[in-house]
Scaffold this motif. Structure first.
Motif, mmCIF file in Angstrom:
data_model
loop_
_atom_site.group_PDB
_atom_site.id
_atom_site.type_symbol
_atom_site.label_atom_id
_atom_site.label_comp_id
_atom_site.label_asym_id
_atom_site.label_seq_id
_atom_site.Cartn_x
_atom_site.Cartn_y
_atom_site.Cartn_z
ATOM 1 N N GLN A 46 50.979 -72.017 6.715
ATOM 2 C CA GLN A 46 51.660 -71.288 5.647
ATOM 3 C C GLN A 46 53.163 -71.213 5.934
ATOM 4 O OE1 GLN A 46 50.218 -67.267 5.285
ATOM 5 N NE2 GLN A 46 50.298 -67.291 3.067
ATOM 6 N N GLY A 47 53.496 -70.848 7.177
ATOM 7 C CA GLY A 47 54.899 -70.764 7.591
ATOM 8 C C GLY A 47 55.594 -72.114 7.522
ATOM 9 N N TYR A 48 54.869 -73.159 7.951
ATOM 10 C CA TYR A 48 55.422 -74.513 7.968
ATOM 11 C C TYR A 48 55.725 -75.013 6.559
ATOM 12 C CZ TYR A 48 55.400 -79.643 8.344
ATOM 13 O OH TYR A 48 55.716 -80.975 8.236
ATOM 14 N N PHE A 49 54.737 -74.918 5.669
ATOM 15 C CA PHE A 49 54.930 -75.419 4.295
ATOM 16 C C PHE A 49 55.968 -74.585 3.542
ATOM 17 C CE2 PHE A 49 50.654 -77.370 5.006
ATOM 18 C CZ PHE A 49 51.066 -78.690 4.840
ATOM 19 N N GLY A 50 56.003 -73.295 3.818
ATOM 20 C CA GLY A 50 57.011 -72.429 3.191
ATOM 21 C C GLY A 50 58.413 -72.812 3.622
#
Length: 325
Positions: free
Chosen positions: A150-154
């Motif tokens: 989630q953090g990466y794609f965000g």
């Protein structure tokens, strides 16, 4: 003299230098990001781990100095994850951050970027950052992989969309002179990276706002979990992540805009890329430890600002919490 003595008396698992002063933190982080530990052999690593184990169990052979123990701890901490006990993959160690990150910084700051090259370098930068964050994470509590994804794609989405959007806007700004447009275009990576860093922190640590983080008294005892301290920790970390890339992405474009006007570089255009790379390497190497050292990792907050149940559980006026990196 007291601080100097404190630096040299070895304490297992504790920083070598005083973390309450800026220069103590600077020395500490210079050691953490020291690239020489990337070349440590397997044999040397085994010797360091053995030496620290002997110290822990009180079986040190005679003649081992504190300096040898500090060096052994530096090597082990640079290579082995403190929670999992496993080796960290070389490009994702803190000591590999500058050598492996510099080519990405050079790519991000190249002039005359196309939309495709902007997307590629922003994606590569956020992928490298995410891998470094994951490899050096706090692994005492299991964190689901979905949180990291989630953090990466965000982060990738915010970095790419902002960088591409700003590039398109500047190309349409007819009132800007070509020279001004060039400088502004070169500064675009900073807001893109800074916004991605804030997005990454928010997405990866949002659960702390509902669960709280541990707050400690002056003896290191856990007093409870505080959502208010969690909010402070996340805001401080987000601010740190904005300050960190500032010199790395702002200084090289400004320096290069002056260097490019020199007669030597006007006549030898092939020297531009190597000099640009050297400027990025020097700025990255000097800025990173200075920027990280601005804020102590262990932050303090007055008990009166926290939840009533925590205030009732202690006589301390101030408590400590780990803000994270």
């Amino acid at each position: 003299m007291a601080e100097s003595a404190a630096c040299h008396a070895f304490q297992l698992g504790r920083p070598r230098y005083d973390q309450s002063s800026f220069f103590g933190r600077l020395k500490h982080f210079v050691e953490i990001i020291d690239p020489s530990t990337l070349f440590v052999s397997e044999r040397r690593l085994t010797e360091c781990i053995k030496l620290l184990d002997e110290f822990k169990h009180g079986t040190l052979p005679p003649g081992v100095s504190d300096l040898q123990l500090w060096e052994a701890q530096k090597v082990k901490q640079a290579i082995i994850h403190p929670d999992t006990g496993e080796k960290i993959f070389m490009p994702f160690r803190m000591s590999g951050y500058v050598p492996f990150g510099t080519p990405i910084v050079v790519g991000l700051l190249l002039p005359n970027q196309t939309v495709v090259s902007t997307i590629f370098w922003q994606w590569l930068n956020q992928s490298h950052n995410s891998c470094v964050n994951y490899s050096n994470r706090n692994a005492t509590k299991p964190t689901p992989s979905s949180t990291f994804l989630q953090g990466y794609f965000g982060a990738v989405t915010s970095a790419v969309s902002l960088a591409v959007g700003l590039n398109v806007l500047i190309q349409k700004a007819n009132r800007l002179s070509p020279a001004t447009r060039m400088i502004i275009q070169r500064l675009i990576p900073f807001p893109a990276v800074a916004s991605a860093n804030i997005c990454n922190v928010g997405l990866m640590r949002h659960n702390e706002l509902s669960e709280g983080i541990d707050v400690l008294d002056e003896n290191g005892n856990i007093l409870g979990s505080s959502k208010i301290a969690a909010k402070h920790a996340i805001m401080e970390t987000a601010f740190t992540r904005v300050v960190l890339p500032m010199p790395i992405f702002v200084l090289p474009p400004i320096i290069m805009s002056y260097l490019e006007k020199l007669p030597l570089l006007q006549t030898n255009r092939r020297l531009l890329l190597p000099i640009h790379s050297l400027v990025c390497l020097a700025t990255f190497s000097l800025s990173l430890p200075l920027a990280i050292s601005l804020f102590p990792q262990m932050s303090q907050i007055e008990v009166s600002q926290l939840e009533p149940e925590i205030a009732m559980a202690t006589d301390c006026k101030v408590v400590t919490y780990n803000k994270g990196l």
